[in-house]
Motif scaffolding. Structure first.
Motif, short mmCIF file in Angstrom:
data_model
loop_
_atom_site.label_atom_id
_atom_site.label_comp_id
_atom_site.label_asym_id
_atom_site.label_seq_id
_atom_site.Cartn_x
_atom_site.Cartn_y
_atom_site.Cartn_z
N VAL A 176 57.89 61.99 29.23
CA VAL A 176 57.39 61.21 30.36
C VAL A 176 56.30 60.27 29.87
O VAL A 176 55.46 60.66 29.04
CB VAL A 176 56.81 62.13 31.46
CG1 VAL A 176 56.31 61.30 32.65
CG2 VAL A 176 57.84 63.15 31.93
N ILE A 177 56.32 59.03 30.36
CA ILE A 177 55.26 58.08 30.05
C ILE A 177 54.73 57.51 31.36
O ILE A 177 55.49 57.32 32.32
CB ILE A 177 55.76 56.94 29.12
CG1 ILE A 177 54.58 56.11 28.61
CG2 ILE A 177 56.80 56.07 29.81
CD1 ILE A 177 54.93 55.17 27.46
N ALA A 178 53.43 57.27 31.41
CA ALA A 178 52.80 56.72 32.62
C ALA A 178 51.96 55.51 32.25
O ALA A 178 51.33 55.48 31.18
CB ALA A 178 51.93 57.77 33.30
N GLY A 179 51.95 54.51 33.12
CA GLY A 179 51.15 53.32 32.89
C GLY A 179 51.50 52.26 33.92
O GLY A 179 52.33 52.49 34.81
N THR A 180 50.89 51.11 33.82
CA THR A 180 51.28 50.01 34.71
C THR A 180 52.66 49.53 34.26
O THR A 180 52.95 49.48 33.05
CB THR A 180 50.28 48.85 34.65
OG1 THR A 180 50.20 48.35 33.31
CG2 THR A 180 48.90 49.28 35.11
N PRO A 181 53.53 49.17 35.19
CA PRO A 181 54.88 48.75 34.78
C PRO A 181 54.87 47.54 33.85
O PRO A 181 55.69 47.46 32.94
CB PRO A 181 55.57 48.44 36.12
CG PRO A 181 54.47 48.32 37.12
CD PRO A 181 53.37 49.19 36.64
N SER A 182 53.92 46.62 34.06
CA SER A 182 53.87 45.44 33.20
C SER A 182 53.53 45.82 31.76
O SER A 182 54.04 45.22 30.81
CB SER A 182 52.86 44.42 33.75
OG SER A 182 51.58 45.00 33.88
N PRO A 422 50.49 35.19 29.20
CA PRO A 422 49.72 36.30 28.63
C PRO A 422 50.25 37.66 29.06
O PRO A 422 50.60 37.86 30.23
CB PRO A 422 48.29 36.07 29.17
CG PRO A 422 48.26 34.63 29.56
CD PRO A 422 49.64 34.28 29.99
N ARG A 423 50.33 38.60 28.10
CA ARG A 423 50.70 39.99 28.41
C ARG A 423 49.43 40.78 28.65
O ARG A 423 48.38 40.51 28.07
CB ARG A 423 51.45 40.62 27.24
CG ARG A 423 52.95 40.35 27.08
CD ARG A 423 53.50 39.12 27.67
NE ARG A 423 54.90 38.92 27.27
CZ ARG A 423 55.56 37.81 27.45
NH1 ARG A 423 54.94 36.77 28.00
NH2 ARG A 423 56.82 37.71 27.11
N SER A 424 49.54 41.79 29.51
CA SER A 424 48.37 42.60 29.85
C SER A 424 48.52 44.01 29.33
O SER A 424 49.63 44.54 29.22
CB SER A 424 48.20 42.63 31.38
OG SER A 424 47.21 43.56 31.76
N GLU A 425 47.38 44.63 28.99
CA GLU A 425 47.38 46.04 28.60
C GLU A 425 46.96 46.92 29.77
O GLU A 425 46.77 48.12 29.61
CB GLU A 425 46.46 46.25 27.40
CG GLU A 425 46.95 45.54 26.15
CD GLU A 425 46.08 45.76 24.94
OE1 GLU A 425 44.96 46.29 25.12
OE2 GLU A 425 46.50 45.42 23.83
N GLY A 426 46.78 46.30 30.92
CA GLY A 426 46.44 47.04 32.14
C GLY A 426 47.20 46.43 33.29
O GLY A 426 48.41 46.30 33.23
N LYS A 427 46.48 46.04 34.34
CA LYS A 427 47.13 45.40 35.48
C LYS A 427 47.46 43.95 35.13
O LYS A 427 46.61 43.22 34.62
CB LYS A 427 46.21 45.43 36.70
CG LYS A 427 45.96 46.83 37.26
CD LYS A 427 45.15 46.76 38.54
CE LYS A 427 44.88 48.14 39.10
NZ LYS A 427 44.14 48.09 40.38
N ALA A 428 48.68 43.55 35.42
CA ALA A 428 49.09 42.17 35.16
C ALA A 428 48.37 41.22 36.11
O ALA A 428 48.20 41.52 37.28
CB ALA A 428 50.60 42.03 35.31
#
Length: 441
Positions: A176-182, A422-428
């Motif tokens: 299982v992995i969790a995070g913002t979809p972006s 730009p790509r995001s490491e959190g919320k897009a």
């Protein structure tokens, strides 16, 4: 996997539990929080006047401004001696709000999130990679404690460092992995750029939230990673992640932890309740939060509620995927549009990748909207150099046509080269408001 019998309570059983906990919460806030004491007195209400769950409609609303306008600990219902942790909202839509947790709150939260992870497919013998950011944001620690409570081997990798994320996936074999979809999409794209096939990873389930995302993006994530992608919902002001979780079996609405929260859906203009199945603003009342309980908190999130037994066997009320926030809604020449609707439309176009931004300008006494989209690198690379300009013009024309037909708006479309957005490491960051000197909203 159903890990607690409360997930299958009858309507009467759930209402009886909710009423007991609601009455206890009302006594706590009335006796210990001057803000609520005054609010109740203004309406001529006492805690004992609430005799049924339906009587909740008599209570005052709480809005984010109430939290922001109070001193950090002013709305706490316990002494600071009992508070063991402090979190804050992300502050993406304004000043962060401060929330407190007692030891009891932390334990309840862990139970709630453990249930949520199990709803999404997590099991005690699995490995859980938590790519949510740790710190004041509730996502990281909230999911972490839930994973441990469920019995999963929890990896606190946090957000960012994408190469390391990929190494951990390969070495530790998380299920299982969790995070913002972006951001999870970025991990998958980086794997592909490294010549790795994301479909060959150990991942089976994904828990994604903290930003609105569309059904089309779900399809992209599932096809790239070979997982079941499930939506999780939470707000720091109410508790944190785990308030609601989508089951991997049905993927048809997010099961609300009704033993800890009462949900309402209201018309944001009239403040009156709307029927089940109709979209409106979500309102939550916490039932077990000790340090900073909230009464009828207006979330600003737009969704609907359905009830009845789910195919997974749970009987808890389900909320739809959040369509967007009231303050995120764009009004383009009189038409209301949410970013999630733009995303859903764009991701149907195979010429584009799942990255976009909406730029807002004010010129000639009018608001203008410019949509930035990014061309699919593989298709772009295979296109004859002499035809690339014509191809981009055709893509832009098609996007404008789709926006007009699906979202009912006309906007300028700027088709960018691969990797431009730009790509995001959190919320897009989806909306750039140049009317506010370029600040993202």
């Amino acid at each position: 996997m159903i890990i607690h019998e409360v997930e299958t309570y009858s309507e009467n059983e759930m209402k009886a539990l909710q009423l007991t906990r609601l009455q206890e919460t009302l006594k706590r806030v009335y006796g210990n929080v001057p803000f609520y004491h005054s609010k109740f007195d203004e309406l001529g209400l006492k805690p004992e006047d609430i005799k049924t769950v339906e009587d909740i409609s008599k209570l005052p609303f709480t809005v984010k401004a109430d939290l922001r306008n109070s001193k950090p600990f002013e709305l706490f219902a316990t002494s600071m001696k009992e508070v063991v942790r402090i979190h804050a909202s992300s502050g993406t839509s304004g000043t962060p709000t401060i929330v407190g947790y007692t030891e009891g709150d932390i334990n309840n939260w862990a139970d709630i999130v453990a249930r949520a992870i199990a709803i999404a497919g997590g099991e005690a013998d699995g490995v859980f990679q938590n790519a949510y950011g740790y710190g004041l944001f509730t996502g990281g620690l909230g999911l972490h404690y839930g994973g441990e409570r469920l019995g999963m081997a929890t990896i606190p990798i946090s957000g960012g460092n994408t190469t390391r994320q990929i190494n951990i996936i390969e070495e530790c074999k998380p299920t299982v992995i969790a995070g913002t979809p972006s951001y999870i999409l970025r991990i998958a794209e980086e794997m592909e750029s490294m010549g790795k096939d994301p479909l060959e990873s150990s991942l089976k389930f994904g828990i994604f939230g903290a930003e609105p995302w569309s059904e089309e993006l779900r399809k992209v994530l599932e096809s790239k990673l070979g997982i079941k992608a499930c939506d999780i919902y939470g707000l720091s002001e109410v508790m944190g992640p785990g308030i609601a979780m989508e089951c991997h079996e049905a993927q048809d609405g997010l099961h609300i932890a009704e033993d800890h929260f009462i949900v309402e859906v209201i018309n944001p203009d009239t403040l009156q309740p709307v029927p089940d199945g109709e979209e409106g603003e979500l309102v939550f009342t916490s039932l077990t939060k000790e340090a900073s309980p909230v009464i009828r908190y207006r979330t600003g999130d737009i969704a609907s509620i359905t009830r009845g037994t789910c195919s997974c066997g749970r009987t808890t009320a389900r909320m739809s995927r959040v369509k967007g926030r009231i303050d995120d809604m764009l009004i383009i020449r009189g038409v209301n549009v949410f970013p999630s609707e733009i995303e859903e439309c764009l991701l149907r176009n195979e010429d584009l990748v799942p990255h976009y931004q909406v730029h807002l300008y004010h010129e000639d006494a009018m608001d203008h909207v410019e949509l930035h989209v990014e061309i699919n690198e593989q298709i772009y690379r295979n296109c004859n150099d002499d035809l690339k300009n014509d191809y981009i013009k055709t893509v832009a024309k098609n996007v404008r046509h789709d926006m007009k037909n699906y979202c009912l708006v006309t906007m300028k479309v700027n088709v960018l080269a691969p990797g431009s957005i730009p790509r995001s490491e959190g919320k897009a960051i989806r909306i750039i408001d140049h009317r506010k000197k370029g600040l993202p909203v």
